[in-house]
Design a protein around this motif. Structure first.
Motif, mmCIF file in Angstrom:
data_model
loop_
_atom_site.group_PDB
_atom_site.id
_atom_site.type_symbol
_atom_site.label_atom_id
_atom_site.label_comp_id
_atom_site.label_asym_id
_atom_site.label_seq_id
_atom_site.Cartn_x
_atom_site.Cartn_y
_atom_site.Cartn_z
ATOM 1 N N GLN A 45 0.878 -1.169 0.000
ATOM 2 C CA GLN A 45 0.000 0.000 0.000
ATOM 3 C C GLN A 45 0.915 1.218 0.000
ATOM 4 O OE1 GLN A 45 -3.470 0.487 0.063
ATOM 5 N NE2 GLN A 45 -2.865 2.592 -0.214
ATOM 6 N N PRO A 46 0.805 2.077 -1.001
ATOM 7 C CA PRO A 46 1.704 3.235 -1.016
ATOM 8 C C PRO A 46 1.348 4.250 0.067
ATOM 9 C CG PRO A 46 0.175 3.335 -2.859
ATOM 10 C CD PRO A 46 -0.063 2.027 -2.167
ATOM 11 N N TYR A 47 2.377 4.806 0.643
ATOM 12 C CA TYR A 47 2.253 5.882 1.616
ATOM 13 C C TYR A 47 3.057 7.064 1.104
ATOM 14 C CZ TYR A 47 0.080 3.080 5.258
ATOM 15 O OH TYR A 47 -0.790 2.336 5.990
ATOM 16 N N PHE A 48 2.610 8.255 1.463
ATOM 17 C CA PHE A 48 3.306 9.459 1.049
ATOM 18 C C PHE A 48 3.641 10.300 2.275
ATOM 19 C CE2 PHE A 48 0.757 8.322 -2.684
ATOM 20 C CZ PHE A 48 1.784 8.213 -3.619
ATOM 21 N N SER A 49 4.725 11.023 2.164
ATOM 22 C CA SER A 49 5.168 11.901 3.243
ATOM 23 C C SER A 49 4.499 13.266 3.118
ATOM 24 C CB SER A 49 6.694 12.072 3.165
ATOM 25 O OG SER A 49 7.113 13.072 4.049
ATOM 26 N N VAL A 50 3.973 13.759 4.248
ATOM 27 C CA VAL A 50 3.455 15.127 4.314
ATOM 28 C C VAL A 50 4.331 15.859 5.334
ATOM 29 C CG1 VAL A 50 1.515 16.624 4.915
ATOM 30 C CG2 VAL A 50 1.095 14.457 3.736
ATOM 31 N N THR A 51 5.090 16.829 4.837
ATOM 32 C CA THR A 51 5.992 17.613 5.682
ATOM 33 C C THR A 51 5.402 19.006 5.850
ATOM 34 O OG1 THR A 51 7.883 16.391 4.816
ATOM 35 C CG2 THR A 51 8.357 18.467 5.938
ATOM 36 N N VAL A 52 5.324 19.467 7.094
ATOM 37 C CA VAL A 52 4.795 20.797 7.393
ATOM 38 C C VAL A 52 5.934 21.628 7.981
ATOM 39 C CG1 VAL A 52 3.090 22.123 8.695
ATOM 40 C CG2 VAL A 52 2.493 19.859 7.807
ATOM 41 N N ASN A 53 6.290 22.711 7.279
ATOM 42 C CA ASN A 53 7.340 23.627 7.724
ATOM 43 C C ASN A 53 6.716 24.944 8.146
ATOM 44 O OD1 ASN A 53 9.482 21.856 7.012
ATOM 45 N ND2 ASN A 53 9.261 22.467 4.890
ATOM 46 N N ALA A 54 6.960 25.353 9.387
ATOM 47 C CA ALA A 54 6.527 26.665 9.873
ATOM 48 C C ALA A 54 7.739 27.580 9.804
ATOM 49 C CB ALA A 54 6.008 26.568 11.301
ATOM 50 N N VAL A 55 7.609 28.707 9.079
ATOM 51 C CA VAL A 55 8.750 29.598 8.882
ATOM 52 C C VAL A 55 8.406 31.029 9.279
ATOM 53 C CG1 VAL A 55 9.741 28.195 7.029
ATOM 54 C CG2 VAL A 55 8.172 30.037 6.456
ATOM 55 N N ASP A 56 9.447 31.784 9.658
ATOM 56 C CA ASP A 56 9.323 33.196 9.981
ATOM 57 C C ASP A 56 9.218 33.994 8.684
ATOM 58 O OD1 ASP A 56 10.671 35.969 10.311
ATOM 59 O OD2 ASP A 56 10.252 35.366 12.373
ATOM 60 N N GLU A 57 8.258 34.900 8.613
ATOM 61 C CA GLU A 57 8.012 35.688 7.407
ATOM 62 C C GLU A 57 9.223 36.531 7.008
ATOM 63 O OE1 GLU A 57 4.678 38.901 5.976
ATOM 64 O OE2 GLU A 57 5.435 39.062 8.023
ATOM 65 N N LYS A 58 9.893 37.144 7.963
ATOM 66 C CA LYS A 58 10.989 38.059 7.659
ATOM 67 C C LYS A 58 12.296 37.331 7.343
ATOM 68 C CE LYS A 58 9.122 41.743 10.521
ATOM 69 N NZ LYS A 58 9.259 42.462 11.778
ATOM 70 N N THR A 59 12.633 36.311 8.121
ATOM 71 C CA THR A 59 13.948 35.662 7.992
ATOM 72 C C THR A 59 13.894 34.319 7.273
ATOM 73 O OG1 THR A 59 13.746 34.501 10.105
ATOM 74 C CG2 THR A 59 14.661 36.739 10.163
ATOM 75 N N SER A 60 12.711 33.765 7.055
ATOM 76 C CA SER A 60 12.517 32.423 6.488
ATOM 77 C C SER A 60 13.130 31.328 7.364
ATOM 78 C CB SER A 60 13.087 32.334 5.071
ATOM 79 O OG SER A 60 12.397 33.211 4.217
ATOM 80 N N ALA A 61 13.459 31.666 8.601
ATOM 81 C CA ALA A 61 14.009 30.676 9.536
ATOM 82 C C ALA A 61 12.920 29.686 9.931
ATOM 83 C CB ALA A 61 14.558 31.366 10.778
ATOM 84 N N ALA A 62 13.311 28.434 10.095
ATOM 85 C CA ALA A 62 12.366 27.388 10.496
ATOM 86 C C ALA A 62 11.975 27.586 11.955
ATOM 87 C CB ALA A 62 12.978 26.020 10.298
ATOM 88 N N LEU A 63 10.675 27.643 12.216
ATOM 89 C CA LEU A 63 10.161 27.763 13.582
ATOM 90 C C LEU A 63 9.741 26.399 14.114
ATOM 91 C CD1 LEU A 63 7.957 30.947 13.013
ATOM 92 C CD2 LEU A 63 10.247 30.848 14.032
#
Length: 178
Positions: free
Chosen positions: A65-83
């Motif tokens: 049964q195929p499975y797929f990865s769902v990745t959720v990245n929360a980032v800062d609007e100004k710096t694009s740094a990962a939160l």
């Protein structure tokens, strides 16, 4: 599949062989190479060649049964740094419910890449853009308590002090003196 030699362990190689799979009456299979040597197994788990008829094998069929990865990245609007980052495996065709994390000092401004979450059909990356809760007020300072009071009458004239009863403005506040 590699070619087999009698009583010798099989090793992967680039010199393969042709094998005949013959179904036995009991549903098992006989697997024989073009050199009439059959697949056989040892108690230790190794596969070796063995004289005909060899041992029967039961062949199983599996469906992945195929499975797929769902990745959720929360980032800062100004710096694009990962939160924050999360990744989950979702069965193909199933719905993924996106839950935006609460991040102190930030509010969710926008979401990108969440279009296919009602029926996941591919590896997906969702980007949640967060902005800071800036109010523009950096620091509030109180006045100096030791400074002399600034006093005005209702006509707007600055006074050196209060000499009689009435309404005055003292340090920006209305004050009634009796």
């Amino acid at each position: 599949m590699p070619s087999l030699k009698n009583s010798t362990a099989a090793f992967l190689s680039d010199t393969g062989d042709n094998f005949a799979f013959t179904r036995n009456a009991d549903g098992t299979w006989k697997i024989k190479g073009s050199n009439n040597v059959c697949w056989d197994g040892l108690a230790a788990g190794a596969l070796v060649g063995w004289n005909d008829p060899g041992h029967p094998y039961r062949i199983y069929e599996y469906y992945a049964q195929p499975y797929f990865s769902v990745t959720v990245n929360a980032v800062d609007e100004k710096t694009s740094a990962a939160l924050a980052t999360t990744a989950e495996w979702v069965k193909a065709g199933e719905t993924y419910t996106l839950v935006a994390p609460t991040i102190e000092g930030y509010f969710l401004k926008s979401t990108e890449g969440d279009e296919g979450l009602s029926a996941v059909g591919d590896n997906t990356v969702v980007t949640l853009t967060y902005a800071t809760n800036d109010t523009g007020i950096e620091k509030v300072e109180s006045g100096n308590a030791d400074a002399p009071a600034t006093i005005y009458d209702l006509s707007g004239r600055r006074l050196g002090g209060i000499s009689r009863s009435g309404i005055y403005i003292v340090n920006g506040r209305k004050v009634l003196v009796k």
